[in-house]
Enzyme design. Sequence first.
Site, PDB file in Angstrom:
ATOM      1  N   TYR B 239       0.841  -1.191   0.000  1.00 24.13           N
ATOM      2  CA  TYR B 239       0.000   0.000   0.000  1.00 24.13           C
ATOM      3  C   TYR B 239       0.883   1.251   0.000  1.00 24.13           C
ATOM      4  O   TYR B 239       1.955   1.245  -0.587  1.00 24.13           O
ATOM      5  CB  TYR B 239      -0.966  -0.020   1.195  1.00 24.13           C
ATOM      6  CG  TYR B 239      -1.803  -1.263   1.263  1.00 24.13           C
ATOM      7  CD1 TYR B 239      -2.622  -1.657   0.199  1.00 24.13           C
ATOM      8  CD2 TYR B 239      -1.777  -2.083   2.380  1.00 24.13           C
ATOM      9  CE1 TYR B 239      -3.399  -2.811   0.268  1.00 24.13           C
ATOM     10  CE2 TYR B 239      -2.556  -3.233   2.464  1.00 24.13           C
ATOM     11  CZ  TYR B 239      -3.359  -3.591   1.401  1.00 24.13           C
ATOM     12  OH  TYR B 239      -4.117  -4.721   1.471  1.00 24.13           O
ATOM     13  N   VAL B 257      -5.398  -7.372   4.165  1.00 21.82           N
ATOM     14  CA  VAL B 257      -6.009  -6.960   5.427  1.00 21.82           C
ATOM     15  C   VAL B 257      -6.439  -8.128   6.301  1.00 21.82           C
ATOM     16  O   VAL B 257      -6.861  -7.936   7.439  1.00 21.82           O
ATOM     17  CB  VAL B 257      -7.220  -6.010   5.223  1.00 21.82           C
ATOM     18  CG1 VAL B 257      -6.772  -4.676   4.649  1.00 21.82           C
ATOM     19  CG2 VAL B 257      -8.276  -6.651   4.359  1.00 21.82           C
TER      20      VAL B 257
END
Lengths: 303, 303, 303, 303
Positions: B239, B257
Amino acid sequence: MNKTLEQILESSRTYTSEGRVADYIPELAKANREEIGIFVATAEGDYYAGDWDKPFTIQSIVKPIFLMLTAIDNGIDFVKAHVGVEATGKPFNAIDYAEPLLLKEHINPMVNIGAIAVCGLVKAASNEERFQRLLHFTKKITGNPQLEIDREVYESEKKTGNKNRALAYLLKNSGMIYGSVEELLDVYFAMCSVKVTCKDLANMGYLLANRGVDRSGERIIPREDTIFLNAVLTTSGMYDGSGEFATTVGIPAKSGVGGGIMADCPGRMGIGIYSPGLDKKGNSVAGVKMLERLSRELQLSIF
Amino acid sequence: MNKTLEQILESSRTYTSEGRVADYIPELAKANREEIGIFVATAEGDYYAGDWDKPFTIQSIVKPIFLMLTAIDNGIDFVKAHVGVEATGKPFNAIDYAEPLLLKEHINPMVNIGAIAVCGLVKAASNEERFQRLLHFTKKITGNPQLEIDREVYESEKKTGNKNRALAYLLKNSGMIYGSVEELLDVYFAMCSVKVTCKDLANMGYLLANRGVDRSGERIIPREDTIFLNAVLTTSGMYDGSGEFATTVGIPAKSGVGGGIMADCPGRMGIGIYSPGLDKKGNSVAGVKMLERLSRELQLSIF
Amino acid sequence: MNKTLEQILESSRTYTSEGRVADYIPELAKANREEIGIFVATAEGDYYAGDWDKPFTIQSIVKPIFLMLTAIDNGIDFVKAHVGVEATGKPFNAIDYAEPLLLKEHINPMVNIGAIAVCGLVKAASNEERFQRLLHFTKKITGNPQLEIDREVYESEKKTGNKNRALAYLLKNSGMIYGSVEELLDVYFAMCSVKVTCKDLANMGYLLANRGVDRSGERIIPREDTIFLNAVLTTSGMYDGSGEFATTVGIPAKSGVGGGIMADCPGRMGIGIYSPGLDKKGNSVAGVKMLERLSRELQLSIF
Amino acid sequence: MNKTLEQILESSRTYTSEGRVADYIPELAKANREEIGIFVATAEGDYYAGDWDKPFTIQSIVKPIFLMLTAIDNGIDFVKAHVGVEATGKPFNAIDYAEPLLLKEHINPMVNIGAIAVCGLVKAASNEERFQRLLHFTKKITGNPQLEIDREVYESEKKTGNKNRALAYLLKNSGMIYGSVEELLDVYFAMCSVKVTCKDLANMGYLLANRGVDRSGERIIPREDTIFLNAVLTTSGMYDGSGEFATTVGIPAKSGVGGGIMADCPGRMGIGIYSPGLDKKGNSVAGVKMLERLSRELQLSIF
């Protein structure tokens, strides 16, 4: 190896006619778009082809130099506490700034605003001393004691550099510049105007590739700093063409709008490139092409 | 080596209490924040510690899988003609879109919008076939024929995934998705819900580290594709923490996640990580810490 | 007065060749760029010139209608608690959205995303009922019981409206749409496809100019709502040309990409305009010109 | 009428404790948050209540003054060729600037960057003369020949105004400032530091309300300019609270971080307001409240 370099250079020469010479100041616009050179520095010796000894201004390739000397002066952790390392996804001189203050996260040392901030972290009692220390350090890591600045480019940058001036005042506003903004910009403009050759850049790359030890065997920067720098160069050294460059070339590198590229292959070699025709992102068109071919030929990608 | 992994895991265990378990769907919020595992796959053998065999959903780590199968189906150049590789400097699910049409340059395959586009490039006569091919390929590269999706997570993602739905309709609007948006999202949500372990991720990393050849010696993807993938993972796999991760860890990696991280050290090893407490950027806190220590201990940084 | 309108229309006719007919759906592209009409509704009577009775789709001019019926159903304060009224400084269909959730402040009811949200606040047991209520209300305020939707435009909007679909799913993701997104979009697309004439728009403008009382003397909306609407129309009714329009025309107005403009001069008159050639901001070129001249001629500016 | 003002002021006094006094420079932070005043100037006479004679710095309320004098000097069309009039949807000092050059469209004269540009369009042989002309004009339109600048605020603004300095260098970079940036900023900072009272602002508002003719009957600015200014004030005079202010108050107005608001009701009255506690958007909390109540009481909304 010289033959390999010759072949790569000749087969890339056609790309010199693509791209545009930087023209935001008249002095840069005078560059000869047909010039093209490459220099490779290894522990075994030097290899080169074309206009490797033609001087041009270092421009943004001075950014990793700011970072190196700042890290020597203050330690990497201090530097990381002041500037971020995320790619911004923006052109090198973009501003996007609705917050009352700039955030460290938005100040990448490979874009102008971050480089100005980092330049200001070089330790010195005055900005004149700051400039002298930076110039001396640049001479040392390029192995070229004759380096000097191009007065005309410097004067021109200083006169027309109002966007950099704006960036510097934003930094000042956020408490990220101490002391005089104009004096610091002077150091910044002067250092961007240092004239280098492919050989100088290759020696600088060699230092990074050789983990901080220069060609004479002297340790200039700590091993860890070269790892930090190579990571930063890889993720943001080629403006917002860094992602593409990583996939096609895969070598830590920094380009400048003077047409130069400094690249280093860890454990193997330093590379200096010159060809002043730039693509839209500000990178040398023929230069990137030569690196792409050299990387494939010698399997230089770190990935 | 197992002892090294044990030590690293134990000294990183304290970080499990930092970070937050993803809670945008109730099923993810059920994860046990205290779990922590690591698995290393090398040519010489396997090494592991902690909860390496606890299953969790693969989430964003499926993004490089979309990219691999798409590249096999269409070739890297086709893929590069459809999506960009520059870091966006934005959170994984940001939208910034004032143009009439999305631009390829803004669609990084490691962020949601790009991953959905890439998923749609997997060749198939139907979306059901697309899913079956992707699942089969994932079983192959993880070496785990038992893989299956977590139905509850899948149903929940499908029900609440309206932001991904919005992204998909933007792609549709720009002609970057062919066929049914809802069906393609179904494939996307289902693939994000595949349950894996650290071992599965380590085997996947091994394939990339071993230049496309799996542990049985079978070539799965071309050598060039692994170079492309490692470059993309390095510049945008974590990210908008990718730059920081490159400087402190220096290993191509992708996080999800669900708390997993898949990492690969070219020529050396594949690594699978699990610990569900996430930092603000969506990366496993204790997981990043373990990789940082492992990288320093074994000098794994590519820089 | 009819003579004045004739003169203004004729002197503005040359502008019909400027601008471009909307072409994002084929049905709109069929519009005849040479058509131009104006209709003025006052307490004393009607005045008109040109193609005032040619039907065209209402498009964005339905946005204040959503707002009116929503305010009737829920009260202005409820509406203001759901959507903002600041100009966005962005094109009508822009998305700029890095936050996990949309903020009310960013949802202006005169741009698509806000209009979809407001449409969903119209009270109804079903979306079919919502549409029927909206259509009935539109017939009432235009004084035209014959209004119907253009099936081809509606089908086309529905088929190609993926950007609006994306906007709607962002709203859904932020909890700003209750119930089915697709059904609500259906209502939205259908209402945008209602065919109106300049006369219909002038009657609608008359209602606002006459403080909520229609031409038969019936109060349709509260006086305060017309003040609210006129303020919103003035600051954001003409897309991101609203500021310019305020300085040169100075009349609360709303334009649509079908080429229509509805305007109202408080206490004086309602105005309906039609000419399908649009400027870059989406407003009718000849239409704005006619309003500019009418405003100067009759001193209509509220400023 | 004085009684009405008293009642409105007293019922709004409670809001003085909400909001925050501007504190970006120490001199502003010294303001007494409990002060509150209102002054109304009409053709029939003056009305007032509270601290209407307490001086405070004019700050951003000088922006329409720059615009008036520039328009007198160059004509409205020249001004419109240099700056835009669309609301930016951004805070007053935001920068969003990835283009090589600023675009006219992004330079609203009611936000800092636009105001600096407009200030530079005031005709003068030197910046000292520019300041003297502006000060003289301000004395004229406020009817107060005693106006002077607050030296401490001026020095402080000048010393710490690095963000405005950054904005000015962006303008310089785009060729929108001629001559010395620092000297022009000096004029800007000095004019922002002029001390005014509610009465002064009310007289200034009267001029706009009275279509350019001052209380002595002298025409100061053309009628058309007042229409232009009222439109600009309405769409962007209250920072990014302009839309909300239009719906709740509906009077052309300009606020400053000194706590002042200048408002004008075309054909009726000029209003001066003072109360230094500001809301998040930079507008006086109690000031806006008083205007809201006055507008409702006397039906002053232009909508």
